[in-house]
Design a protein around this motif. Structure first.
Motif, short mmCIF file in Angstrom:
data_model
loop_
_atom_site.label_atom_id
_atom_site.label_comp_id
_atom_site.label_asym_id
_atom_site.label_seq_id
_atom_site.Cartn_x
_atom_site.Cartn_y
_atom_site.Cartn_z
N VAL A 20 0.85 -1.18 0.00
CA VAL A 20 0.00 0.00 0.00
C VAL A 20 0.89 1.24 0.00
O VAL A 20 2.08 1.17 0.31
CB VAL A 20 -0.96 0.03 1.21
N ASP A 21 0.30 2.36 -0.32
CA ASP A 21 1.07 3.59 -0.49
C ASP A 21 1.87 3.97 0.76
O ASP A 21 1.35 3.94 1.87
CB ASP A 21 0.13 4.76 -0.82
N ASP A 22 3.11 4.35 0.52
CA ASP A 22 3.92 5.04 1.51
C ASP A 22 4.33 6.38 0.89
O ASP A 22 5.50 6.74 0.86
CB ASP A 22 5.14 4.21 1.90
N MET A 68 5.97 5.35 -6.12
CA MET A 68 6.31 5.53 -7.52
C MET A 68 7.71 4.99 -7.81
O MET A 68 7.95 4.30 -8.80
CB MET A 68 6.23 7.02 -7.89
N GLU A 69 8.64 5.29 -6.89
CA GLU A 69 10.02 4.84 -7.08
C GLU A 69 10.13 3.33 -6.89
O GLU A 69 10.89 2.67 -7.60
CB GLU A 69 10.93 5.58 -6.10
N ARG A 101 15.69 4.33 -1.36
CA ARG A 101 14.83 5.50 -1.38
C ARG A 101 15.37 6.55 -2.35
O ARG A 101 16.57 6.73 -2.48
CB ARG A 101 14.69 6.09 0.02
N TRP A 102 14.44 7.29 -2.98
CA TRP A 102 14.83 8.19 -4.07
C TRP A 102 15.83 9.24 -3.62
O TRP A 102 16.74 9.60 -4.37
CB TRP A 102 13.59 8.86 -4.69
N PRO A 125 0.36 7.94 -9.34
CA PRO A 125 0.48 7.47 -10.72
C PRO A 125 1.70 6.55 -10.84
O PRO A 125 2.82 6.98 -10.58
CB PRO A 125 0.69 8.77 -11.51
N VAL A 126 1.49 5.31 -11.17
CA VAL A 126 2.59 4.36 -11.30
C VAL A 126 2.73 3.96 -12.76
O VAL A 126 1.76 3.60 -13.41
CB VAL A 126 2.40 3.13 -10.40
#
Length: 363
Positions: free
Chosen positions: A122-124, A129-130, A143-144, A184-185
């Motif tokens: 689920v979203d973090d 996206m990354e 992590r980005w 948006p993925v």
């Protein structure tokens, strides 16, 4: 009925480390496992603000009929071994594992134990996206804002664990992987299912909010993560607030007290430290008719949570001149991508001499 459809007998474990992750687990359960119940395992951080929001979110989770297990996962040198050892049996019995942060070393270690054939991410926030992009390219999970930096000794030590987690999160025969996201993925790996998070639970549970006449500004932890220069950020907040008549500043839970004090003194903004994720705080209200933000998760999530309320969400681009010398080479491109893909938000250019709102699209 398959486990993914939410069979009442399915044993589901969900691992969260932040309030937003817990919120998105509740959103997933509302949409994909209604009435099934699950066990939420909170791998508690040490930050007091995060812990406070997590405590409030666990109350909401219990109200929804979910079990909650609070783990002091960072409570001393022996905490990781105690936590992982105490969870091992449940992990082996679980049919489904839901996780909020696939970059977390804790979660990656737990993935090496579980036999679950149904994995849900689920979203973090924008990290989702990354994560999807790195999984598609077969890269190590990092992590980005650390992308491009040299791996440290701890990274090298845990590289086998990270590699094993990436393989577990790659769909294979008998193993399903789903990403539940409001982001948006793109470039989704073959076999990975994507389900849309529309914040249906949040809208059903709270609001609609009372709207105030002024504007509210949403803070970011880009200074704390070493991406944006503190002086540049303070100046941008001052200019943005003055240009749009903002009166309140909703602080990110990771923002330092000293920085928030400086913003209050230099901008005159009222600093608000929410006790719940901003999506819930805004939905409960009161909230400004315009919500201003820098590139962050909320420029994607707030338009969904506040759909139909008349609130306008606007995002201010990060000028590359604001970045610190130590910022990741990927910072500009990543932050620009967050802004450009925010479908329900209006864009504010970081123009000199004031920030003018571009012609808005309807929320």
């Amino acid at each position: 009925m398959s486990p993914r459809a939410g069979h009442p007998g399915t044993r589901t474990l969900a691992f969260v480390e932040s309030p937003v992750q817990l919120l998105n687990v509740l959103e997933w359960a509302h949409t994909h496992a209604p009435g099934a119940g699950l066990t939420l395992v909170v791998l508690s951080p040490v930050d007091p603000m995060t812990r406070g929001q997590l405590r409030r979110m666990t109350e909401l989770a219990r109200d929804e009929g979910h079990g909650v297990r609070w783990e002091e996962a960072r409570g001393g040198a022996g905490a990781p071994l105690r936590t992982i050892g105490g969870l091992a049996a449940e992990l082996r019995r679980a049919d489904r594992v839901v996780m909020g942060d696939p970059f977390s070393r804790y979660v990656q270690l737990l993935l090496t134990i579980t036999r679950a054939r149904d994995l849900v991410v689920v979203d973090d926030g924008t990290a989702t996206m990354e994560f999807v992009a790195q999984l598609a390219r077969g890269e190590r999970l990092v992590r980005w804002h650390r992308k491009g930096s040299r791996p440290g000794p701890r990274d090298l030590l845990l590289a086998p664990v990270s590699g094993a987690a990436r393989r577990r999160l790659t769909p294979a025969a008998g193993r399903a992987v789903t990403v539940f996201s409001a982001m948006p993925v793109a470039d989704v790996p073959e076999g990975v299912a994507v389900a849309a998070n529309t914040f249906a639970w949040t809208r059903a549970r709270f609001g609609p909010p009372r709207l105030t006449r002024g504007a509210d500004l949403v803070g970011t932890s880009l200074v704390e993560t070493g991406v944006v220069d503190a002086d540049r950020y303070a100046a941008a907040v001052r200019d943005l607030a003055a240009a749009h008549g903002a009166t309140r500043y909703f602080a990110h839970r990771r923002e330092r007290v000293e920085k928030l004090h400086r913003l209050a003194v230099e901008t005159g903004l009222q600093i608000v430290r929410p006790d719940l994720p901003l999506e819930l705080t805004a939905r409960r209200g009161p909230i400004g008719r315009t919500v201003l933000s820098f590139p962050s998760t909320v420029v994607h999530t707030l338009p969904l949570a506040l759909a139909g309320t008349g609130v306008r969400v606007a995002v201010c681009d990060i000028d590359p001149a604001w970045l610190t010398p130590s910022a990741s080479p990927r910072a500009t491109g990543f932050l620009s991508g967050v802004t450009h893909t925010a479908r329900g938000a209006h864009r504010l250019p970081p123009a000199p001499g004031g920030l003018a709102l571009r012609r808005p699209d309807p929320v």
